[in-house]
Design an enzyme around this catalytic site. Structure first.
Site, short mmCIF file in Angstrom:
data_model
loop_
_atom_site.label_atom_id
_atom_site.label_comp_id
_atom_site.label_asym_id
_atom_site.label_seq_id
_atom_site.Cartn_x
_atom_site.Cartn_y
_atom_site.Cartn_z
N VAL A 109 -33.32 19.53 -15.30
CA VAL A 109 -34.60 19.54 -14.59
C VAL A 109 -35.42 18.37 -15.10
CG1 VAL A 109 -36.71 20.84 -14.09
CG2 VAL A 109 -34.54 22.06 -14.40
N CYS A 110 -36.01 17.62 -14.18
CA CYS A 110 -36.90 16.52 -14.55
C CYS A 110 -36.18 15.51 -15.45
CB CYS A 110 -38.15 17.09 -15.21
SG CYS A 110 -39.55 15.97 -15.34
N THR A 111 -36.79 15.12 -16.55
CA THR A 111 -36.21 14.10 -17.43
C THR A 111 -35.09 14.64 -18.30
OG1 THR A 111 -37.97 14.53 -19.04
CG2 THR A 111 -38.30 12.70 -17.50
#
Length: 327
Positions: free
Chosen positions: A111-113
């Protein structure tokens, strides 16, 4: 609904300065599936782990206590790696653990970075992936072996799934629940969390207004707002320049400098976004939509959709317009 479904384990990796919503969003989806599926035992067994088994503090100041020392955690069905400030300078031991044990999971999710951690561990080599739009250039620059797509809210490449920032993790988790347990279960979870199930993976991470910077000068900001509210009008550089009381040349330079994109490209994104919303949310015909969005003809609208999305307006509507609610 789906009682008796084999239980899948989900292991969420935690670390200092993790983004709390990257953790809690997907976790709420997976745990909510127990209620939605009518299975008290739960179709998912969600656990968390950290290096040394120590509590960690999220970027928002919350303290999370893990279930396991990561070195003692069992290999899960789904290994989920969230993002956050802590991915900027990760502990080498965490990257090493992911490199060694990531391939053992049936399904690998970021998720995300968190995609940066998977990339650092070599798990995204030769694969298509996404991350938070603000960090996509950095991911592509630091890991050229990864095919980074900055636009979708999530990307599936084989058994690996990566998502954009924060709430996109919820979208991805819902898609995984739908894959595992069916649409009705995923829809029930979405309703319980008061979110939509309808966001497809290739939907853009952000609108044209968010993608571009807000201009500093008021006349240019007013032009940006005018474009958004009047996509079917004459939005040529000459017309917009007159509205901003600038020469066309000066306007084009100033708009590009302050918004980070050319007037033409900004108009294209606004019109495409408006057309997508009309296809998703209304029963208007393609000819009517093409006029309302400034394309003029259905053929011009079709060319724009094929170029940007790889599908015709009709195909897009069939795929992404919500099914009518059952009586």
């Amino acid at each position: 609904m789906v009682k008796g479904t084999p239980q899948r384990t989900v292991l969420v990796v935690l670390f200092e300065d993790v983004q709390s919503l990257d953790v809690t969003g997907p976790v709420e989806v997976f745990t909510g599936a127990a209620f939605a599926a009518g299975d008290p035992g739960g179709p998912y067994r969600v656990r968390t782990a950290t290096l040394d088994g120590a509590p960690v503090r999220t970027s928002s100041g919350l303290t999370l206590t893990p279930d396991y020392d990561i070195t003692e955690a069992p290999i899960p069905h789904t290994l989920l790696v969230p993002g956050g400030h802590g991915t900027r300078d990760p502990d080498p031991r965490l990257v090493s653990w992911l490199r060694r044990h990531g391939p053992e999971a049936t399904r690998l999710v970021s998720v995300c970075t968190g995609a940066g951690l998977l990339a650092a561990a070599g798990l995204l080599d030769g694969r298509r992936a996404t991350t938070h739009w603000a960090y996509s250039d950095q991911l592509a620059r630091e890991h050229p072996e990864v095919e980074v797509d900055p636009d979708p809210i999530y990307v599936r490449d084989g058994h690996i799934a990566t998502s954009a920032g924060v709430t996109a993790g919820i979208d991805l988790a819902l898609a995984l629940v739908e894959e595992d347990l069916g649409r009705e279960v995923a829809l029930t979870v979405a309703r319980y969390l008061v979110v939509f199930l309808r966001r497809p993976g290739n939907q853009a991470q952000f609108s044209a207004q968010l993608a571009a910077q807000t201009a500093q000068r008021e006349p240019l900001r007013e032009v940006q707002q005018w474009i958004t509210e009047h996509p079917g009008d004459d939005l040529s550089v000459e017309s917009l320049a007159a509205r901003a009381r600038l020469s066309p040349r000066h306007f084009a330079r100033a708009f590009t400098a302050e918004s980070g994109t050319t007037p033409g490209r900004y108009v294209e994104r606004v019109r495409l976004e408006h057309a997508r919303r009309l296809l998703e949310d209304t029963a208007d015909g393609v000819e009517q939509i093409s006029r309302a969005c400034g394309y003029g003809t259905p053929e011009a609208l079709r060319r724009a959709f094929v170029k940007a999305l790889g599908s015709s307006p009709a195909e897009y509507r069939r795929r992404f317009r919500p099914a009518p609610a059952a009586d």
